[in-house]
Design a protein around this motif. Structure first.
Motif, short mmCIF file in Angstrom:
data_model
loop_
_atom_site.label_atom_id
_atom_site.label_comp_id
_atom_site.label_asym_id
_atom_site.label_seq_id
_atom_site.Cartn_x
_atom_site.Cartn_y
_atom_site.Cartn_z
N LYS A 77 0.86 -1.39 -0.11
CA LYS A 77 0.06 0.22 0.02
C LYS A 77 0.70 1.25 -0.10
CE LYS A 77 -3.67 -2.47 2.53
NZ LYS A 77 -4.69 -2.28 3.52
N ARG A 78 2.48 1.07 -0.46
CA ARG A 78 3.10 2.17 -0.41
C ARG A 78 3.54 2.66 0.75
NH1 ARG A 78 4.77 4.46 -4.69
NH2 ARG A 78 4.93 6.46 -3.61
N TYR A 79 3.43 2.14 1.90
CA TYR A 79 3.76 2.51 3.13
C TYR A 79 5.29 2.51 3.40
CZ TYR A 79 -1.20 2.25 4.62
OH TYR A 79 -2.24 2.50 4.77
N ALA A 80 5.93 1.56 2.81
CA ALA A 80 7.45 1.55 3.06
C ALA A 80 8.12 2.64 2.05
CB ALA A 80 7.82 0.12 2.55
N THR A 81 7.68 2.66 0.85
CA THR A 81 8.05 3.80 -0.10
C THR A 81 7.51 5.04 0.56
OG1 THR A 81 7.86 2.50 -1.79
CG2 THR A 81 7.48 4.90 -2.22
N SER A 82 6.80 5.32 1.16
CA SER A 82 6.37 6.75 2.04
C SER A 82 7.43 7.02 3.04
CB SER A 82 5.06 6.88 2.41
OG SER A 82 4.03 6.78 1.61
N LEU A 83 7.82 6.06 3.79
CA LEU A 83 8.70 6.14 4.83
C LEU A 83 10.00 6.45 4.26
CD1 LEU A 83 7.68 3.03 7.28
CD2 LEU A 83 7.70 5.58 7.83
N ARG A 106 11.09 -8.88 -1.84
CA ARG A 106 10.14 -7.81 -1.85
C ARG A 106 10.68 -6.62 -1.26
NH1 ARG A 106 6.30 -9.77 2.13
NH2 ARG A 106 5.00 -10.52 0.54
N MET A 107 11.79 -6.75 -0.45
CA MET A 107 12.48 -5.42 0.19
C MET A 107 13.57 -5.03 -1.16
SD MET A 107 12.11 -3.27 2.37
CE MET A 107 12.97 -1.69 2.37
N GLN A 108 13.85 -5.84 -2.00
CA GLN A 108 14.65 -5.64 -2.97
C GLN A 108 14.05 -4.51 -3.93
OE1 GLN A 108 16.94 -9.08 -4.43
NE2 GLN A 108 16.96 -9.81 -2.68
N LYS A 109 12.79 -5.03 -4.21
CA LYS A 109 11.91 -4.21 -5.21
C LYS A 109 11.70 -2.96 -4.64
CE LYS A 109 9.71 -8.14 -7.19
NZ LYS A 109 8.36 -8.80 -7.64
N LYS A 112 14.70 -0.76 -5.01
CA LYS A 112 15.05 -0.24 -6.55
C LYS A 112 14.00 0.72 -7.13
CE LYS A 112 17.38 -4.64 -7.91
NZ LYS A 112 17.01 -5.92 -8.35
N ALA A 113 12.72 0.37 -6.45
CA ALA A 113 11.58 1.41 -6.93
C ALA A 113 11.77 2.83 -6.33
CB ALA A 113 10.46 0.97 -6.39
N ASN A 114 12.76 3.02 -5.32
CA ASN A 114 13.25 4.06 -4.61
C ASN A 114 14.49 4.73 -4.87
OD1 ASN A 114 10.73 5.03 -2.74
ND2 ASN A 114 10.85 2.82 -2.42
N GLY A 115 15.05 4.38 -6.16
CA GLY A 115 16.20 4.85 -6.65
C GLY A 115 17.59 4.21 -5.92
N PRO A 130 23.31 -14.05 1.83
CA PRO A 130 23.81 -13.10 1.80
C PRO A 130 23.21 -11.60 2.15
CG PRO A 130 24.78 -14.35 0.02
CD PRO A 130 23.37 -14.99 0.78
N GLU A 131 23.56 -10.75 2.69
CA GLU A 131 23.10 -9.29 2.99
C GLU A 131 23.42 -8.59 1.49
OE1 GLU A 131 20.95 -7.07 5.66
OE2 GLU A 131 21.41 -9.06 5.66
N ILE A 132 22.48 -7.84 0.80
CA ILE A 132 23.02 -7.04 -0.17
C ILE A 132 22.79 -5.68 0.24
CG2 ILE A 132 21.85 -6.04 -2.35
CD1 ILE A 132 20.65 -8.70 -2.58
N ILE A 133 23.92 -4.83 0.18
CA ILE A 133 23.85 -3.63 0.42
C ILE A 133 23.37 -2.73 -0.46
CG2 ILE A 133 25.38 -1.65 1.29
CD1 ILE A 133 25.47 -4.03 3.16
N TYR A 134 22.66 -1.73 -0.11
CA TYR A 134 22.06 -0.71 -1.31
C TYR A 134 22.46 0.59 -0.61
CZ TYR A 134 19.15 -4.28 -3.19
OH TYR A 134 18.52 -5.40 -3.82
N PHE A 135 22.61 1.46 -1.85
CA PHE A 135 22.92 2.91 -1.84
C PHE A 135 22.07 3.95 -2.72
CE2 PHE A 135 25.45 6.12 -4.10
CZ PHE A 135 25.68 7.06 -3.05
#
Length: 138
Positions: A77-83, A106-109, A112-115, A130-135
């Motif tokens: 429902k876009r709550y994670a994206t809003s946060l 799910r979290m990887q998506k 990615k959706a948030n740049g 493994p843990e994937i680091i995002y930047f």
């Protein structure tokens, strides 16, 4: 939808969401500390907290989102994206990092959706996952 910093009165409500996701209250003290230090933001819908984000700036003096948790019944429902979008707008540093397990598609998506871009891997935190680091640059 409303995003704000909670006070300790909301601790149990936030911890109960975490319990729904991980099955225990082992992170209660770290959540309490994040609220005390102003490093927690929540998203509310109809006056109920439906998700939260916790961050710090101890990752090589960069912002690091350590938790993004949304109630299982309120996902997609876009709550994670809003946060995340709100955090990007208030981030205390120019670089933001976060991570998720390789198995957490799910979290990887969401990242990615948030740049966010992949920035590396850490082995041996969770055996075989493994843990994937995002930047993301602000």
């Amino acid at each position: 939808m409303h995003i704000s910093k909670p006070n300790l009165i909301k601790l149990d409500e936030i911890v109960n969401i975490d319990i729904e996701v991980i099955g225990n209250d082992s992170r209660r003290q770290s959540i309490k500390k994040a609220i005390d230090e102003g490093r927690c933001i929540v998203v509310k819908d109809n006056n109920s907290i439906v998700g939260f984000l916790i961050y710090d700036t101890h990752f090589f003096e960069c912002s690091f989102i350590s938790l993004v948790i949304v109630k299982p019944t309120e996902r997609r429902k876009r709550y994670a994206t809003s946060l995340i979008e709100h955090f990007i707008s208030i981030a205390p540093t120019k670089k933001i990092f976060s991570s998720t397990n390789q198995s957490n598609k799910r979290m990887q998506k969401v990242f990615k959706a948030n740049g966010f871009k992949q920035s590396g891997f850490i082995e041996n935190l969770d055996e075989g996952d493994p843990e994937i680091i995002y930047f993301r640059k602000v």
